[in-house]
Design an enzyme around this catalytic site. Structure first.
Site, PDB file in Angstrom:
ATOM      1  N   TRP A 160      -6.271  -3.266  -8.626  1.00 39.02           N
ATOM      2  CA  TRP A 160      -7.131  -2.235  -8.053  1.00 39.02           C
ATOM      3  C   TRP A 160      -8.487  -2.171  -8.732  1.00 39.02           C
ATOM      4  CZ3 TRP A 160      -6.192  -1.001  -3.424  1.00 39.02           C
ATOM      5  CH2 TRP A 160      -4.889  -0.989  -2.948  1.00 39.02           C
ATOM      6  N   ASP A 233     -10.957   5.542 -11.288  1.00 41.71           N
ATOM      7  CA  ASP A 233     -10.033   5.621 -10.158  1.00 41.71           C
ATOM      8  C   ASP A 233      -8.705   6.095 -10.737  1.00 41.71           C
ATOM      9  OD1 ASP A 233      -8.214   5.223  -8.134  1.00 41.71           O
ATOM     10  OD2 ASP A 233      -8.599   3.079  -7.906  1.00 41.71           O
ATOM     11  N   LYS A 257      -0.509   9.567  -3.561  1.00 42.76           N
ATOM     12  CA  LYS A 257       0.420   9.165  -4.620  1.00 42.76           C
ATOM     13  C   LYS A 257       1.159  10.354  -5.230  1.00 42.76           C
ATOM     14  CE  LYS A 257      -1.350   4.981  -4.354  1.00 42.76           C
ATOM     15  NZ  LYS A 257      -0.660   3.861  -3.729  1.00 42.76           N
TER      16      LYS A 257
END
Length: 393
Positions: A160, A233, A257
């Protein structure tokens, strides 16, 4: 239940035949890699729930997908009760105007509880956005770099943060200050003094928890750039533990999430960093657009924001994020202790000091044929396994 690390493209949904009321699969998260996946599961008999009020673990479905992930049953039940007639309004919150008094109260309450949980000061804006955290891979450099030639530093600890770096290169002179790929295939983090930061960089960017590779920051590096800006992030460990927000210029996260359903992205942005976007910045990626309009420049994801608000209430009721972190450490500890006590039968590749409390990757020492054996033996025990595509930011 387990899966392996590397480049995950699949995840597992484990279920038992459910009673008539249990028709919705809900979640918690672990990812399966694209190749050489290894999984193992011991079937454990669970009581058959007698009513919809049973706990989430008793609904007959155990979803280990990366997200959307499990919501507290109490949150789902409250949303269910209010779905048709939201608090006496005669309408669902999905039907009413986002500029009406009912939704105005809901979004303000969600923001207030979000701020309370992380002690977010009034020097920060809280933005409820669309587009997922992936959209912020572009928004962050567009808002923090004065021009595409401005440098930015990226600590690449997994897939990511690598994607964030590659997207930022389109809008800044982004460079890699450290990469875990070369250091050990994304299984570790560097000593912070080993990060090769550019003092002229506009910001230092990290991914606080790598969903696929199971690497989590336990502390945070000090940015050495001229503005002292750290951007993160936090999609896959957002609101899983206390965080000192004052150390960051920008925090962003997809809600799916830990704090709500898919469809809403939350950004916490220091106010002095707003209003300096590059001229090429699309209106919807400009932090100022949303800050000036209280996240209501256009129609926001109203229902997703409402659910986030219910989750924040739930987290506060549990005792706050310190208590949530304690619970997460206990749950992860059970799994890590099992892996470490297996005598090498299970292998977690992640360096112990940076193992994630959210995502636990591991492999089986005996190789890939065990996956088929697992599925066959699970079926004999009445446990179904569905292979589904993993979620993303």
């Amino acid at each position: 239940m387990a899966t392996a690390a590397a480049a995950a493209t699949n995840s597992f949904l484990v279920y038992r035949p459910s009673p008539a009321w249990a028709n919705v699969a809900t979640a918690s998260s672990i990812r399966l890699p694209a190749c050489a996946a290894r999984i193992s599961c011991t079937a454990v008999a669970t009581p058959v729930p007698s009513s919809p009020a049973a706990g989430a673990a008793e609904r007959g479905v155990y979803n280990f997908a990366a997200g959307p992930a499990t919501l507290p049953l109490s949150v789902l039940q409250k949303a269910q009760a209010e779905l048709v007639d939201y608090r006496g309004s005669g309408m669902s919150i999905m039907e009413m105007s986002h500029r009406g008094k009912e939704f105005d109260a809901a979004i303000k309450k969600a923001e207030a509880d979000l701020r309370a949980l992380l002690a977010v000061s009034d020097t920060y804006e809280v933005l409820f956005l669309l587009g997922g955290a992936t959209t912020q891979f572009a928004a962050v450099p567009l808002n923090l770099c004065a021009s595409p030639s401005d440098p930015a530093d990226f600590l690449v600890s997994g897939s990511w943060s690598d994607k964030a770096f590659k997207e930022a290169k389109k809008f800044s002179a982004a460079s890699v200050a450290w990469s875990g790929k070369e250091e050990g295939k994304y299984t570790s983090l560097p000593p912070f003094d080993a990060i090769k930061q550019n003092p002229e960089a506009s910001f230092l960017h990290i991914c606080s928890n790598e969903t696929i590779h199971g690497v989590e920051f336990k502390g945070y590096p000090e940015p050495k750039n001229k503005s002292g800006i750290l951007a993160a992030d936090m999609s896959s460990n957002f609101y899983s533990k206390p965080v000192d927000v004052s150390r960051f210029g920008v925090i962003y996260a997809g809600a799916q999430k830990n704090v709500g359903p898919s469809g809403v992205t939350i950004a916490i942005v220091r106010k002095d960093l707003i209003g300096n976007a590059q001229p090429i910045t699309p209106v919807m990626l400009d932090f100022k657009t949303h800050a000036d309009n209280a996240s209501l420049y256009n129609t926001p994801p109203c229902f997703a924001i409402y659910i986030c608000g219910l989750v924040f209430e739930n987290l506060l009721a549990q005792g706050g994020l310190a208590e949530v972190e304690r619970k997460n450490a206990h749950k992860a500890g059970i799994l890590y202790d099992t892996i470490d006590a297996s005598g090498g039968y299970y292998i977690c590749p992640v360096e112990t000091s940076v193992r994630s409390l959210m995502n636990v990757p591991f492999t089986l020492a005996n190789g890939g044929d065990f996956e088929k054996q697992f599925i066959a033996e699970a079926a004999k025990e009445g446990v179904g396994v569905k292979v589904t595509p993993t979620g993303s930011r």
